[in-house]
Design a protein around this motif. Structure first.
Motif, PDB file in Angstrom:
ATOM      1  N   ASP A   1       0.806  -1.216   0.000  1.00 14.28           N
ATOM      2  CA  ASP A   1       0.000   0.000   0.000  1.00 14.28           C
ATOM      3  C   ASP A   1       0.846   1.275   0.000  1.00 14.28           C
ATOM      4  O   ASP A   1       0.331   2.365   0.245  1.00 14.28           O
ATOM      5  N   ARG A   2       2.152   1.124  -0.307  1.00 13.02           N
ATOM      6  CA  ARG A   2       2.991   2.326  -0.368  1.00 13.02           C
ATOM      7  C   ARG A   2       4.227   2.040  -1.213  1.00 13.02           C
ATOM      8  O   ARG A   2       4.779   0.940  -1.192  1.00 13.02           O
ATOM      9  N   VAL A   3       4.655   3.067  -1.962  1.00 17.14           N
ATOM     10  CA  VAL A   3       5.891   2.997  -2.734  1.00 17.14           C
ATOM     11  C   VAL A   3       6.686   4.262  -2.484  1.00 17.14           C
ATOM     12  O   VAL A   3       6.121   5.366  -2.473  1.00 17.14           O
ATOM     13  N   TYR A   4       7.997   4.108  -2.307  1.00 19.61           N
ATOM     14  CA  TYR A   4       8.911   5.241  -2.288  1.00 19.61           C
ATOM     15  C   TYR A   4       9.592   5.279  -3.658  1.00 19.61           C
ATOM     16  O   TYR A   4      10.374   4.393  -3.993  1.00 19.61           O
ATOM     17  N   ALA A   5       9.267   6.292  -4.458  1.00 23.85           N
ATOM     18  CA  ALA A   5       9.776   6.397  -5.815  1.00 23.85           C
ATOM     19  C   ALA A   5      10.854   7.481  -5.850  1.00 23.85           C
ATOM     20  O   ALA A   5      10.554   8.674  -5.768  1.00 23.85           O
ATOM     21  N   LEU A   6      12.110   7.057  -5.968  1.00 31.00           N
ATOM     22  CA  LEU A   6      13.256   7.942  -5.784  1.00 31.00           C
ATOM     23  C   LEU A   6      13.733   8.513  -7.114  1.00 31.00           C
ATOM     24  O   LEU A   6      13.876   7.788  -8.099  1.00 31.00           O
ATOM     25  N   GLU A   7      14.025   9.796  -7.123  1.00 39.27           N
ATOM     26  CA  GLU A   7      14.592  10.427  -8.304  1.00 39.27           C
ATOM     27  C   GLU A   7      16.111  10.471  -8.224  1.00 39.27           C
ATOM     28  O   GLU A   7      16.705  10.282  -7.146  1.00 39.27           O
ATOM     29  N   GLU A   8      16.722  10.760  -9.351  1.00 41.45           N
ATOM     30  CA  GLU A   8      18.175  10.693  -9.448  1.00 41.45           C
ATOM     31  C   GLU A   8      18.868  11.818  -8.683  1.00 41.45           C
ATOM     32  O   GLU A   8      18.335  12.907  -8.509  1.00 41.45           O
ATOM     33  N   ASN A   9      20.082  11.497  -8.210  1.00 45.12           N
ATOM     34  CA  ASN A   9      20.960  12.453  -7.530  1.00 45.12           C
ATOM     35  C   ASN A   9      20.333  13.027  -6.269  1.00 45.12           C
ATOM     36  O   ASN A   9      20.704  14.098  -5.817  1.00 45.12           O
ATOM     37  N   THR A  10      19.357  12.310  -5.726  1.00 47.77           N
ATOM     38  CA  THR A  10      18.607  12.759  -4.553  1.00 47.77           C
ATOM     39  C   THR A  10      18.421  11.575  -3.613  1.00 47.77           C
ATOM     40  O   THR A  10      18.220  10.450  -4.059  1.00 47.77           O
ATOM     41  N   ALA A  11      18.491  11.839  -2.311  1.00 47.99           N
ATOM     42  CA  ALA A  11      18.467  10.761  -1.317  1.00 47.99           C
ATOM     43  C   ALA A  11      17.200  10.789  -0.470  1.00 47.99           C
ATOM     44  O   ALA A  11      16.685  11.858  -0.126  1.00 47.99           O
ATOM     45  N   LEU A  12      16.730   9.588  -0.151  1.00 46.98           N
ATOM     46  CA  LEU A  12      15.735   9.382   0.894  1.00 46.98           C
ATOM     47  C   LEU A  12      16.498   8.895   2.121  1.00 46.98           C
ATOM     48  O   LEU A  12      17.098   7.819   2.099  1.00 46.98           O
ATOM     49  N   VAL A  13      16.502   9.696   3.174  1.00 47.03           N
ATOM     50  CA  VAL A  13      17.225   9.368   4.398  1.00 47.03           C
ATOM     51  C   VAL A  13      16.235   8.763   5.384  1.00 47.03           C
ATOM     52  O   VAL A  13      15.166   9.336   5.630  1.00 47.03           O
ATOM     53  N   VAL A  14      16.570   7.604   5.935  1.00 49.81           N
ATOM     54  CA  VAL A  14      15.644   6.868   6.796  1.00 49.81           C
ATOM     55  C   VAL A  14      16.290   6.658   8.158  1.00 49.81           C
ATOM     56  O   VAL A  14      17.319   5.992   8.288  1.00 49.81           O
TER      57      VAL A  14
ATOM     58  N   LEU B   1      11.534   9.595   7.727  1.00 46.80           N
ATOM     59  CA  LEU B   1      12.210   9.771   6.461  1.00 46.80           C
ATOM     60  C   LEU B   1      12.347  11.250   6.146  1.00 46.80           C
ATOM     61  O   LEU B   1      11.519  12.067   6.557  1.00 46.80           O
ATOM     62  N   SER B   2      13.385  11.585   5.400  1.00 47.91           N
ATOM     63  CA  SER B   2      13.563  12.958   4.935  1.00 47.91           C
ATOM     64  C   SER B   2      14.228  12.918   3.572  1.00 47.91           C
ATOM     65  O   SER B   2      14.826  11.923   3.176  1.00 47.91           O
ATOM     66  N   VAL B   3      14.107  14.022   2.839  1.00 42.57           N
ATOM     67  CA  VAL B   3      14.611  14.108   1.470  1.00 42.57           C
ATOM     68  C   VAL B   3      15.791  15.065   1.429  1.00 42.57           C
ATOM     69  O   VAL B   3      15.781  16.125   2.059  1.00 42.57           O
ATOM     70  N   LEU B   4      16.792  14.682   0.647  1.00 42.82           N
ATOM     71  CA  LEU B   4      18.029  15.443   0.561  1.00 42.82           C
ATOM     72  C   LEU B   4      18.482  15.477  -0.896  1.00 42.82           C
ATOM     73  O   LEU B   4      18.715  14.425  -1.490  1.00 42.82           O
ATOM     74  N   GLY B   5      18.564  16.667  -1.483  1.00 44.14           N
ATOM     75  CA  GLY B   5      19.070  16.748  -2.840  1.00 44.14           C
ATOM     76  C   GLY B   5      18.243  17.628  -3.745  1.00 44.14           C
ATOM     77  O   GLY B   5      17.224  18.196  -3.342  1.00 44.14           O
ATOM     78  N   PRO B   6      18.656  17.746  -5.027  1.00 46.29           N
ATOM     79  CA  PRO B   6      18.043  18.714  -5.935  1.00 46.29           C
ATOM     80  C   PRO B   6      16.717  18.291  -6.557  1.00 46.29           C
ATOM     81  O   PRO B   6      16.012  19.135  -7.097  1.00 46.29           O
ATOM     82  N   GLN B   7      16.359  17.009  -6.521  1.00 44.96           N
ATOM     83  CA  GLN B   7      15.100  16.550  -7.114  1.00 44.96           C
ATOM     84  C   GLN B   7      14.116  16.206  -5.996  1.00 44.96           C
ATOM     85  O   GLN B   7      13.868  17.030  -5.156  1.00 44.96           O
ATOM     86  N   GLY B   8      13.580  14.998  -5.980  1.00 42.77           N
ATOM     87  CA  GLY B   8      12.599  14.685  -4.960  1.00 42.77           C
ATOM     88  C   GLY B   8      12.317  13.205  -4.864  1.00 42.77           C
ATOM     89  O   GLY B   8      12.930  12.382  -5.540  1.00 42.77           O
ATOM     90  N   VAL B   9      11.367  12.882  -4.000  1.00 40.47           N
ATOM     91  CA  VAL B   9      10.902  11.513  -3.788  1.00 40.47           C
ATOM     92  C   VAL B   9       9.378  11.532  -3.809  1.00 40.47           C
ATOM     93  O   VAL B   9       8.753  12.328  -3.099  1.00 40.47           O
ATOM     94  N   ALA B  10       8.788  10.685  -4.638  1.00 40.61           N
ATOM     95  CA  ALA B  10       7.332  10.544  -4.646  1.00 40.61           C
ATOM     96  C   ALA B  10       6.945   9.424  -3.683  1.00 40.61           C
ATOM     97  O   ALA B  10       7.553   8.353  -3.684  1.00 40.61           O
ATOM     98  N   VAL B  11       5.939   9.674  -2.868  1.00 39.29           N
ATOM     99  CA  VAL B  11       5.354   8.651  -2.011  1.00 39.29           C
ATOM    100  C   VAL B  11       3.976   8.333  -2.585  1.00 39.29           C
ATOM    101  O   VAL B  11       3.091   9.196  -2.624  1.00 39.29           O
ATOM    102  N   LEU B  12       3.820   7.117  -3.071  1.00 46.24           N
ATOM    103  CA  LEU B  12       2.555   6.683  -3.662  1.00 46.24           C
ATOM    104  C   LEU B  12       1.796   5.871  -2.625  1.00 46.24           C
ATOM    105  O   LEU B  12       2.266   4.835  -2.165  1.00 46.24           O
ATOM    106  N   ASP B  13       0.639   6.349  -2.232  1.00 44.04           N
ATOM    107  CA  ASP B  13      -0.147   5.757  -1.149  1.00 44.04           C
ATOM    108  C   ASP B  13      -1.353   5.036  -1.751  1.00 44.04           C
ATOM    109  O   ASP B  13      -2.213   5.659  -2.377  1.00 44.04           O
ATOM    110  N   LEU B  14      -1.419   3.716  -1.545  1.00 41.40           N
ATOM    111  CA  LEU B  14      -2.498   2.908  -2.120  1.00 41.40           C
ATOM    112  C   LEU B  14      -3.438   2.347  -1.053  1.00 41.40           C
ATOM    113  O   LEU B  14      -4.175   1.391  -1.311  1.00 41.40           O
ATOM    114  N   ARG B  15      -3.451   2.939   0.125  1.00 38.81           N
ATOM    115  CA  ARG B  15      -4.300   2.387   1.198  1.00 38.81           C
ATOM    116  C   ARG B  15      -5.758   2.278   0.773  1.00 38.81           C
ATOM    117  O   ARG B  15      -6.454   1.323   1.136  1.00 38.81           O
ATOM    118  N   HIS B  16      -6.252   3.258   0.052  1.00 43.33           N
ATOM    119  CA  HIS B  16      -7.673   3.282  -0.325  1.00 43.33           C
ATOM    120  C   HIS B  16      -7.863   3.036  -1.817  1.00 43.33           C
ATOM    121  O   HIS B  16      -8.930   3.330  -2.368  1.00 43.33           O
TER     122      HIS B  16
END
Length: 427
Positions: free
Chosen positions: A260-273, A283-298
Motif C-alpha cells: 500500500d505504499r511505494v517510495y519512488a526515488l529520483e536521481e541524484n537525490t536521497a531518501l534518508v531513513v 524519512l527525509s529528502v536530501l538533494g536537488p530533485q525529490g521523492v514521490a510517495v505513492l499511497d495505495l491504502r484506499h
C-alpha cells in the motif's frame, strides 16, 4: 574510468550466471528480520553525481564524520572477467574499478578511509570469508553501488532460502549497532523487502501486469517475491523515477502484490531513513530533485476492459521535507510556505505521462510537471496525462482531493505536493 552505470535501461546478468528467472512455485520463506536497528539508511535514486557534497557529506557524517570508514560494495557491477576494458583505467567499468572509484570519492569528500569490499561474481566465496568479515567489521558505514540488483542477491544471499552470507550478516549487525547503509540505483533497490522490482517499463506494466521473476525483456514488469535485503520494509522502492517515468510500473506492482505504499526515488537525490523498521521510522529528502510517495491504502483496481486504478494518492517531497512512515504524515521543510495558486493558466497537454522510450522527443519528469502545473493554477480542479503508447492508451488523472496541499520555497512555484488524488484508466 567510465562513470559507473547500469547497462542500458536495466543491466542483464551475463556469462555463467546468465538466467531467466520465472518463479511459479510459492516463494521461499525469508529469514526472520533482525531486531530493530539503531542505524540509518541513505537511499539514492541513481545518477549520483561525483560533486554532490550534500549527499556524500550526509553519508560521511552519519558514519562518524572525519573518522568515517566506508565499505564500498559494488557486486551489482559486472566482474573484471566480463569487462573487456578491465585493464584500461580510463574506460573500465567493472566491480573492482567502480569500487575504487567510489572509495576515492568518499575519501575526497572527507571520509578518513574508504575501501572496496572484494565481493562480486568472480569472488562469491569472499561473501563468507573471515578476512572480508573482519574488513566489514572495521567499517562505520557502507555504500552499495548501482548496476543490477539481482547480482547482489546472487553474491550476498544463499540459495532459495534467501539466507544471509556471513558478510551480509555482519553488515546487518553493524546497522543494528548504529552504522549507516547507503546505496544508489540498484544499491537502493536491494534495500527492499518482499517483492523487489527486477525490471519493467510503465506502459507495458499497466497493460500486461507483473510476474514473479527476472526476464530478458527489460520492458516486462518482474519482481522477486523474496525481496532484497529487507533494510526498508514500510514500502516498495523504485529508482530513476523521473528520468525513466516509473510511477506507472510502481503503482501496478504495488497493486498486484498487495503493498500500500511505494517510495519512488529520483536521481541524484536521497531518501534518508532513521529508525528503519520501527514505529519511529522517520524519512527525509536530501538533494536537488525529490521523492514521490505513492499511497495505495484506499486504492481499488479493476480488470474489465483493461486495468484501472482509483483512490491512490500522490505525494512529492523535496529537499528538507520529512515523512513519518508510521502515521503517514508528510511535513514540509520549515522554510517552505503554503502555495496559493494565483494564475488561471490551463495545464498543458501531456501525451507521454511516463516518458516512454518509444518517444524520441519526450521530456523527463513529465508526470511531476503536470502535477505541479495543476497545483499552481486556479483554472482546474483536475488534470490528465496520457501514455504515449496506445492499444489501449492509459489516462492518468490527478485531482485536488480533500486533504491536498502544496508548498513552495520560491515565489509562485510549487516544490512539494502532498496528497493529490491519482487514478489510471484505459481507453
Amino acid at each position: 574510468m567510465r562513470t559507473p552505470t547500469a547497462l542500458g535501461r536495466r543491466a542483464v546478468l551475463t556469462g555463467a550466471t546468465a538466467l531467466v528467472l520465472t518463479l511459479t512455485a510459492a516463494p521461499a520463506t525469508a529469514a526472520a528480520p533482525p531486531k530493530a536497528p539503531r542505524g540509518s539508511l541513505v537511499l539514492i535514486g541513481g545518477g549520483l553525481k561525483d560533486d554532490n557534497t550534500q549527499v556524500y557529506g550526509e553519508i560521511i557524517n552519519r558514519a562518524g564524520g572525519p573518522k568515517a570508514r566506508i565499505g564500498v560494495i559494488t557486486a551489482s557491477s559486472v566482474p573484471a572477467s566480463q569487462d573487456p576494458d578491465a585493464n584500461d583505467p580510463a574506460n573500465c567499468n567493472n566491480s573492482a574499478c567502480n569500487g575504487a572509484h567510489y572509495a576515492s570519492l568518499f575519501r575526497k569528500h572527507g571520509a578518513a578511509d574508504a575501501q572496496w569490499i572484494p565481493i562480486d561474481l568472480d569472488h562469491i566465496a569472499n561473501a563468507d570469508a573471515t578476512a572480508v568479515v573482519d574488513q566489514v567489521n572495521s567499517m562505520t558505514g557502507f555504500f552499495f553501488g548501482g548496476g543490477d540488483q539481482y547480482r547482489y542477491v546472487t553474491t550476498l544471499l544463499h540459495g532459495a532460502g534467501h539466507t544471509d552470507s556471513r558478510v551480509l550478516a555482519a553488515i546487518r549487525a553493524k546497522l543494528a549497532a548504529g552504522a549507516v547503509i547507503a546505496g544508489s540505483s540498484a544499491g537502493a533497490q536491494i534495500a527492499s523487502g518482499a517483492d523487489m522490482v527486477t525490471g519493467g517499463d510503465s506502459y507495458q506494466a499497466l497493460r500486461d501486469g507483473s510476474s514473479p521473476g527476472y526476464f530478458e525483456d527489460p520492458s516486462r514488469l518482474g519482481y522477486l517475491p523474496e525481496g532484497g535485503f529487507g533494510f526498508l520494509r514500510s514500502g516498495l522502492i523504485d529508482t530513476h523515477t523521473g528520468t525513466s517515468g516509473r510511477e506507472g510500473r510502481a503503482l501496478r506492482l504495488a497493486a498486484d502484490t498487495g503493498h500500500d505504499r511505494v517510495y519512488a526515488l529520483e536521481e541524484n537525490t536521497a531518501l534518508v531513513v532513521d529508525n528503519p523498521g520501527t514505529t519511529r521510522e522517520a524519512l527525509s529528502v536530501l538533494g536537488p530533485q525529490g521523492v514521490a510517495v505513492l499511497d495505495l491504502r484506499h486504492a481499488r483496481t479493476r480488470q474489465a476492459g483493461g486495468w484501472s486504478l482509483t483512490g491512490a494518492r500522490y505525494t512529492y517531497l523535496t529537499d528538507g521535507d520529512r515523512y513519518d512512515a508510521h502515521h503517514r504524515l508528510a511535513v514540509p521543510a520549515p522554510a517552505k510556505r503554503p502555495l496559493v495558486p494565483r494564475g488561471n493558466q490551463p495545464v498543458a497537454p501531456n501525451n507521454d505521462a511516463f516518458h516512454s522510450v518509444a518517444n524520441a522527443h519526450g521530456s523527463p519528469y513529465s508526470l511531476r510537471s503536470t502535477a505541479r502545473e495543476l497545483v499552481q493554477t486556479r483554472a482546474q480542479h483536475t488534470a490528465t496525462a496520457t501514455t504515449f503508447e496506445s492499444g489501449p492508451r492509459f489516462t492518468v488523472t490527478l485531482t485536488k482531493s480533500p486533504g491536498f496541499t502544496s508548498w513552495t520555497g520560491e515565489a509562485g512555484r510549487a516544490q512539494s505536493i502532498i496528497s493529490l488524488g491519482i487514478a489510471i484508466s484505459p481507453h
